[in-house]
Design a protein around this motif. Structure first.
Motif, short mmCIF file in Angstrom:
data_model
loop_
_atom_site.label_atom_id
_atom_site.label_comp_id
_atom_site.label_asym_id
_atom_site.label_seq_id
_atom_site.Cartn_x
_atom_site.Cartn_y
_atom_site.Cartn_z
N VAL A 108 -10.25 15.38 8.99
CA VAL A 108 -11.47 15.62 8.18
C VAL A 108 -11.22 16.69 7.14
N TYR A 109 -11.70 16.44 5.95
CA TYR A 109 -11.53 17.37 4.83
C TYR A 109 -12.86 17.52 4.10
N GLY A 110 -12.84 18.44 3.13
CA GLY A 110 -14.01 18.55 2.25
C GLY A 110 -14.75 19.86 2.45
N ASP A 111 -15.73 20.07 1.60
CA ASP A 111 -16.47 21.34 1.54
C ASP A 111 -16.88 21.87 2.90
N TYR A 112 -17.39 21.02 3.74
CA TYR A 112 -17.93 21.48 5.01
C TYR A 112 -16.82 21.95 5.95
N PHE A 113 -15.70 21.25 5.95
CA PHE A 113 -14.68 21.52 6.95
C PHE A 113 -13.65 22.54 6.54
N GLU A 114 -13.21 22.47 5.30
CA GLU A 114 -12.24 23.50 4.93
C GLU A 114 -12.57 24.10 3.57
N ARG A 115 -12.51 23.30 2.52
CA ARG A 115 -12.75 23.86 1.19
C ARG A 115 -12.93 22.70 0.24
N HIS A 116 -13.26 23.03 -0.99
CA HIS A 116 -13.44 22.00 -2.00
C HIS A 116 -12.06 21.46 -2.42
N LEU A 117 -11.95 20.15 -2.52
CA LEU A 117 -10.66 19.56 -2.90
C LEU A 117 -10.64 19.26 -4.40
N SER A 118 -9.47 19.39 -4.99
CA SER A 118 -9.33 18.97 -6.38
C SER A 118 -9.27 17.43 -6.39
N VAL A 119 -9.45 16.85 -7.57
CA VAL A 119 -9.40 15.40 -7.68
C VAL A 119 -8.05 14.88 -7.22
N GLU A 120 -7.00 15.60 -7.57
CA GLU A 120 -5.64 15.18 -7.19
C GLU A 120 -5.48 15.18 -5.67
N GLU A 121 -5.95 16.25 -5.04
CA GLU A 121 -5.85 16.33 -3.57
C GLU A 121 -6.63 15.21 -2.91
N TYR A 122 -7.81 14.99 -3.45
CA TYR A 122 -8.69 13.94 -2.93
C TYR A 122 -7.96 12.58 -2.94
N PRO A 164 0.83 -1.21 0.00
CA PRO A 164 0.00 0.00 0.00
C PRO A 164 0.86 1.25 0.00
N PRO A 165 0.31 2.39 -0.44
CA PRO A 165 1.09 3.63 -0.45
C PRO A 165 1.49 4.05 0.96
N GLU A 166 2.53 4.85 1.04
CA GLU A 166 3.04 5.38 2.31
C GLU A 166 1.94 6.09 3.11
N LYS A 167 1.95 5.88 4.41
CA LYS A 167 0.91 6.46 5.27
C LYS A 167 1.50 7.46 6.25
N ASN A 168 0.78 8.56 6.50
CA ASN A 168 1.18 9.45 7.59
C ASN A 168 0.00 9.89 8.46
N LYS A 169 -1.15 9.23 8.26
CA LYS A 169 -2.31 9.51 9.12
C LYS A 169 -3.01 8.18 9.40
N ILE A 170 -3.73 8.13 10.50
CA ILE A 170 -4.44 6.88 10.78
C ILE A 170 -5.81 6.89 10.12
N VAL A 171 -6.69 7.78 10.57
CA VAL A 171 -8.06 7.77 10.02
C VAL A 171 -8.38 9.09 9.32
N CYS A 172 -9.01 9.01 8.15
CA CYS A 172 -9.40 10.23 7.43
C CYS A 172 -10.85 10.13 6.97
N TRP A 173 -11.39 11.30 6.73
CA TRP A 173 -12.73 11.38 6.16
C TRP A 173 -12.83 12.63 5.30
N ILE A 174 -13.34 12.48 4.10
CA ILE A 174 -13.62 13.64 3.25
C ILE A 174 -15.14 13.69 3.11
N VAL A 175 -15.72 14.82 3.50
CA VAL A 175 -17.18 14.89 3.51
C VAL A 175 -17.64 16.27 3.07
N SER A 176 -18.67 16.29 2.24
CA SER A 176 -19.23 17.60 1.88
C SER A 176 -20.62 17.77 2.50
N ASN A 177 -21.35 16.69 2.52
CA ASN A 177 -22.72 16.75 3.04
C ASN A 177 -22.71 16.36 4.53
N TYR A 178 -22.43 17.37 5.38
CA TYR A 178 -22.27 17.09 6.81
C TYR A 178 -23.48 17.62 7.56
#
Ligand SMILES: *[C@@H]1O[C@H](CO)[C@@H](O)[C@H](O)[C@H]1NC(C)=O
Ligand SMILES: *[C@@H]1O[C@H](CO)[C@@H](O)[C@H](O)[C@H]1NC(C)=O
Length: 359
Positions: A205-219, A170-184
Motif C-alpha cells: 500500500v502506498y499514497g498520502d495516507y500510508f507513507e507520503r505523496h507520490l510523484s507521477v513517475e513513482e505512481y 506486460p512490464p516486469e513484476k516484483n509484487k503481486i497486489v498493490c494499492w495507492i490510496v490517499s482517501n483512506y
C-alpha cells in the motif's frame, strides 16, 4: 474560414460560367444552371463557425490552457475564454460544481442573454458532490462522466490500435497486489474489503495516507511493477469508473475493480481486461484466484490479450471537457433547461451497494 469563403467564390464562379455557357449555346443545360443559381440564393443551414465558451470558475481554482481544442482534440470552431467581460457575448458559460459557493453568490449576476447556455460541469460521484440548494432550473446542459449526461465524457475508454500486435508483454513484476490510496476512511466499503483481502494476501500500500505523496513517475512505476492493482472507487455509483481503472490498464497491471456492476464496466472496457470483486463469492475466493494467476503465467497473460487490439486512454480534465462543450454548443441549438438536476444526478444514480463478505 478563409478556405470556406474561397470555396464559395469558386462555386459562384462555376455557376456564372454555366449560365454564360447556357446563354451562348442554347437551352441544353438550362435546368442544371437554374438549380445551380437557386442553390446559391438559398441560405444553407450551417453550424455557426465559432462558439464562445466562457470558463466562469477555474476548476479547483487551477488555470488551464484555452487554445488546445483544435490541436489536441480536433474540435474546431471553439473559442474558450476566462474573460468575464465577455459574458454578454458568450454562447455558453462553463460552471464547475465543486467551485460554486453554497449560496450561489459567485455565479454570474447579469441577466442571461437569451441564446446563452449554462453548463453544469461535474466529475465527482454523487457521494462526493455537495447538494447545494437552488440548482434546479438554473442550468441548461449537463457535463459529466455519466453516460446519460448531455455531454458525456468518461474518465477513460479503450481505442483500437492502428496496427495490431502479435504479442503484448506486460512490464516486469516484483509484487503481486498493490494499492495507492490517499482517501483512506475506515467507513468506506472499499477499505473494509481491502482489510479483509489483506488477511489472505499481502498488499503493498502506498499514497498520502500510508507513507507520503507520490510523484507521477513513482505512481506509474509502482503500478507497472505489480501483477494486480486495486482499482477501488471511493463510492459506488452508476458509471462512476475513474482513472484508477484506466491508469492500471494503460500501465500494464491487471485491475481488480470495486465499483458499479461488471456490466457497467464492460460498457467501457473489454470483459477480460479486469477482475471484478463481485465475480467471487468471498474475499478468500478472490485471494485464492490471485494466487492461482500468480503461479500460472498463461492464465495471468490472458488478461492482456485485449492489448493486442486496443489501448487504454484517459480523458484530460478539464480541457477536453471544455472543448467538448464547444462541440456540443455548436451542434445543439435547441432550448434546454435542467429542471431535475437533483433527481437525475443524486437520486437517480445510487449504485447498488456492494455485498460485504466475512469469510
Ligand atoms: C484561487 O487562486 C488564486 C491565485 O492562486 C488565489 O489568489 C485565490 O485566493 C484562490 N481562491 C480560492 C477560492 O481558493
Ligand atoms: C437556459 O436556462 C434558463 C434558466 O432556466 C432559461 O431561462 C433559458 O431560457 C435557457 N436557455 C436556453 C438557450 O435554453
Amino acid at each position: 474560414m478563409a478556405s470556406e469563403s474561397g470555396r464559395n467564390v469558386l462555386r459562384l464562379l462555376r455557376c456564372a460560367i454555366l449560365v454564360v455557357a447556357v446563354l451562348l449555346t442554347g437551352s441544353m443545360y438550362y435546368t442544371p444552371s437554374l438549380r445551380c443559381l437557386t442553390q446559391q440564393l438559398e441560405p444553407v443551414h450551417q453550424e455557426p463557425l465559432h462558439v464562445l465558451v466562457l470558463v466562469w470558475l477555474w476548476p479547483f481554482n487551477t488555470t488551464f490552457k484555452l487554445d488546445l481544442c483544435k490541436s489536441q482534440f480536433n474540435v474546431e470552431g471553439c473559442l474558450l475564454t476566462a474573460d468575464r467581460t465577455l459574458y454578454g457575448k458568450a454562447d455558453a458559460v462553463l460552471i464547475h460544481h465543486r467551485d460554486i459557493v453554497w449560496d450561489l453568490s459567485n455565479l454570474p449576476k447579469s441577466p442571461r442573454p437569451p441564446h446563452q447556455k449554462w453548463i453544469w460541469m461535474n466529475s465527482e460521484s454523487p457521494s462526493n458532490t455537495d447538494r447545494i440548494p437552488g440548482l434546479d432550473g438554473l442550468f441548461n446542459v449537463s457535463l459529466s462522466y455519466r453516460k446519460d449526461a448531455d455531454i458525456s465524457l468518461p474518465y477513460g475508454w479503450v481505442v483500437p490500435l492502428e496496427k495490431e500486435l502479435k504479442h503484448f508483454v506486460p512490464p516486469e513484476k516484483n509484487k503481486i497486489v498493490c494499492w495507492i490510496v490517499s482517501n483512506y476512511k475506515l467507513e468506506h466499503r472499499r477499505v473494509y474489503y481491502f482489510r479483509e483481502l489483506q488477511k489472505y494476501i499481502r498488499i503493498h500500500v502506498y499514497g498520502d495516507y500510508f507513507e507520503r505523496h507520490l510523484s507521477v513517475e513513482e505512481y506509474k512505476e509502482i503500478i507497472a511493477s505489480c501483477e494486480f492493482y486495486l482499482s477501488f472507487e471511493n463510492s459506488v455509483h452508476k458509471d462512476y469508473i475513474t482513472e484508477k481503472l484506466f491508469n492500471a490498464l494503460a500501465l500494464g497491471a491487471v485491475p481488480i475493480v470495486f465499483g458499479p456492476s461488471r456490466q457497467n464496466y464492460e460498457r467501457l472496457v473489454p470483459s477480460d481486461a479486469f477482475i471484478h470483486v463481485e465475480d467471487f463469492p468471498s474475499v478468500r475466493a478472490l485471494a485464492k484466484y490471485l494466487y492461482l494467476l500468480h503461479e500460472n503465467e498463461a492464465l495471468y497473460l490472458r488478461y492482456f490479450r485485449w492489448r493486442r487490439h486496443f489501448e487504454a486512454k484517459t480523458s484530460s480534465f478539464p480541457v477536453e471537457h471544455a472543448c467538448h462543450t464547444c462541440k456540443y454548443i455548436r451542434q445543439n441549438k435547441e432550448y434546454q433547461v435542467l429542471r431535475d438536476l437533483y433527481q437525475w444526478y443524486w437520486d437517480g444514480s445510487k449504485g447498488k451497494d456492494m455485498p460485504l463478505f466475512f469469510y
